[in-house]
Design a protein around this motif. Structure first.
Motif, PDB file in Angstrom:
ATOM      1  N   ILE A 131      19.927   3.412  11.271  1.00  4.02           N
ATOM      2  CA  ILE A 131      19.320   2.477  12.220  1.00  4.02           C
ATOM      3  C   ILE A 131      19.258   1.062  11.660  1.00  4.02           C
ATOM      4  O   ILE A 131      18.935   0.854  10.495  1.00  4.02           O
ATOM      5  CB  ILE A 131      17.913   2.947  12.651  1.00  4.02           C
ATOM      6  N   LYS A 132      19.589   0.098  12.537  1.00  6.18           N
ATOM      7  CA  LYS A 132      19.541  -1.327  12.196  1.00  6.18           C
ATOM      8  C   LYS A 132      18.589  -2.019  13.175  1.00  6.18           C
ATOM      9  O   LYS A 132      18.653  -1.766  14.389  1.00  6.18           O
ATOM     10  CB  LYS A 132      20.925  -1.956  12.281  1.00  6.18           C
ATOM     11  N   LYS A 150       8.969  -8.178   6.210  1.00  2.50           N
ATOM     12  CA  LYS A 150       7.910  -7.486   5.461  1.00  2.50           C
ATOM     13  C   LYS A 150       7.597  -6.131   6.090  1.00  2.50           C
ATOM     14  O   LYS A 150       7.373  -5.140   5.381  1.00  2.50           O
ATOM     15  CB  LYS A 150       6.655  -8.347   5.421  1.00  2.50           C
ATOM     16  N   ILE A 151       7.577  -6.104   7.419  1.00  2.81           N
ATOM     17  CA  ILE A 151       7.352  -4.828   8.113  1.00  2.81           C
ATOM     18  C   ILE A 151       8.491  -3.855   7.807  1.00  2.81           C
ATOM     19  O   ILE A 151       8.274  -2.673   7.534  1.00  2.81           O
ATOM     20  CB  ILE A 151       7.209  -5.059   9.629  1.00  2.81           C
ATOM     21  N   ALA A 152       9.724  -4.375   7.826  1.00  4.40           N
ATOM     22  CA  ALA A 152      10.886  -3.526   7.540  1.00  4.40           C
ATOM     23  C   ALA A 152      10.841  -2.984   6.114  1.00  4.40           C
ATOM     24  O   ALA A 152      11.205  -1.821   5.874  1.00  4.40           O
ATOM     25  CB  ALA A 152      12.177  -4.308   7.768  1.00  4.40           C
ATOM     26  N   LYS A 153      10.404  -3.803   5.178  1.00  2.00           N
ATOM     27  CA  LYS A 153      10.308  -3.339   3.787  1.00  2.00           C
ATOM     28  C   LYS A 153       9.344  -2.158   3.684  1.00  2.00           C
ATOM     29  O   LYS A 153       9.540  -1.244   2.868  1.00  2.00           O
ATOM     30  CB  LYS A 153       9.850  -4.494   2.891  1.00  2.00           C
ATOM     31  N   LYS A 154       8.328  -2.153   4.541  1.00  2.90           N
ATOM     32  CA  LYS A 154       7.352  -1.064   4.565  1.00  2.90           C
ATOM     33  C   LYS A 154       7.890   0.162   5.299  1.00  2.90           C
ATOM     34  O   LYS A 154       7.760   1.296   4.832  1.00  2.90           O
ATOM     35  CB  LYS A 154       6.062  -1.556   5.225  1.00  2.90           C
ATOM     36  N   VAL A 155       8.516  -0.066   6.453  1.00  2.00           N
ATOM     37  CA  VAL A 155       8.941   1.038   7.337  1.00  2.00           C
ATOM     38  C   VAL A 155      10.261   1.662   6.868  1.00  2.00           C
ATOM     39  O   VAL A 155      10.495   2.849   7.074  1.00  2.00           O
ATOM     40  CB  VAL A 155       9.045   0.529   8.788  1.00  2.00           C
ATOM     41  N   ARG A 156      11.139   0.869   6.294  1.00  2.00           N
ATOM     42  CA  ARG A 156      12.411   1.316   5.728  1.00  2.00           C
ATOM     43  C   ARG A 156      13.467   1.760   6.759  1.00  2.00           C
ATOM     44  O   ARG A 156      13.995   2.880   6.685  1.00  2.00           O
ATOM     45  CB  ARG A 156      12.196   2.438   4.717  1.00  2.00           C
ATOM     46  N   PRO A 157      13.817   0.897   7.720  1.00  5.43           N
ATOM     47  CA  PRO A 157      15.067   1.154   8.436  1.00  5.43           C
ATOM     48  C   PRO A 157      16.204   1.008   7.447  1.00  5.43           C
ATOM     49  O   PRO A 157      16.003   0.547   6.319  1.00  5.43           O
ATOM     50  CB  PRO A 157      15.089   0.039   9.499  1.00  5.43           C
ATOM     51  N   ASP A 158      17.401   1.387   7.849  1.00  2.00           N
ATOM     52  CA  ASP A 158      18.542   1.268   6.939  1.00  2.00           C
ATOM     53  C   ASP A 158      18.975  -0.186   6.773  1.00  2.00           C
ATOM     54  O   ASP A 158      19.339  -0.611   5.670  1.00  2.00           O
ATOM     55  CB  ASP A 158      19.709   2.113   7.465  1.00  2.00           C
TER      56      ASP A 158
END
Length: 240
Positions: A131-132, A150-158
């Motif tokens: 997922i992107k 910052k949210i992405a760093k926490k949630v970890r999408p690809d």
């Protein structure tokens, strides 16, 4: 800075070969898939409705089928995005590029952005689908880009992704650098939108992008192939 060597195939495998036009026909999709097979691109980037058509063309290859969700505006509910994502997966998509709800980001509703991202990531990863997350940076301030990263760093999408290519502007080197500086090695970055030549392509990789979305992949790889032939080399060095 680390200098890495990339073969022509390494570079081709960083390209999401794209046709997201509203008027794209089945014949256009077959052409897109044939080009992806010929040049060994990583993925075809298509609208969700064309997932099955491309799956039938690529099911016996290592080329992925990437469906765009809530594209290009992002202005659909989480429930709608989840439904469309599941439908795309059921029809053969094994990569998903979705657009965030920009309105909620402008509202500074970061909890909503995190909930949306978390549910999309959970659905995709539970189905072994990559997922992107598309930010659409042309509408965002640097502060807003940073908050979503910052949210992405926490949630970890690809991946996190710069743009749809349908906004007023596309990928910028500065945005790629900003996004990468926040997610570091926890999430990859995709640059997309307006990348039409080999110089721009290499600049985005040097800035930190690991995937490039472009409808000019054939032109770019042919130019790089000629460059390598002219220099009598079998790889290109890129500093990152």
């Amino acid at each position: 800075m680390i200098i890495k060597k990339y073969t022509l195939d390494d570079l081709a495998r960083m390209i999401d070969h794209t046709n997201l036009h509203a008027y794209a026909s089945d014949e256009d999709m077959i052409k897109l898939c044939d080009e992806a097979k010929e040049y060994h691109f990583k993925m075809v980037a298509i609208n969700q409705v064309q997932s099955k058509t491309c799956y039938e063309q690529l099911k016996d290859t290592d080329i992925d089928i990437g469906a765009a969700i809530s594209f290009p505006l992002g202005q659909t509910t989480i429930e709608s995005k989840l439904f469309d994502t599941k439908n795309a997966i059921d029809n053969g998509a094994n990569e998903i590029d979705y657009v965030i709800n920009i309105t909620e980001l402008k509202n500074k509703n970061y909890d909503y952005i995190e909930k949306e991202m978390s549910e999309m990531v959970e659905l995709c990863h539970s189905n072994s689908v990559l997922i992107k997350v598309i930010f659409e940076n042309t509408y965002l301030t640097d502060e807003e880009i940073a908050e979503v990263a910052k949210i992405a760093k926490k949630v970890r999408p690809d991946f996190i992704k710069t743009s749809t290519g349908f906004g007023p502007s596309g990928a910028k080197v500065e945005d790629v650098k900003l996004m990468k500086s926040i997610v570091e090695d926890d999430v990859l970055v995709k640059a997309a939108g307006g990348i039409r030549n080999s110089d721009d392509f290499l600049a985005m990789i040097s800035a930190g992008a690991d995937r490039i979305g472009t409808s000019s992949g054939v032109k770019i790889i042919n130019a790089l192939k000629q460059h390598m032939k002219d220099d009598d080399v079998d790889s290109i060095k890129i500093g990152r």
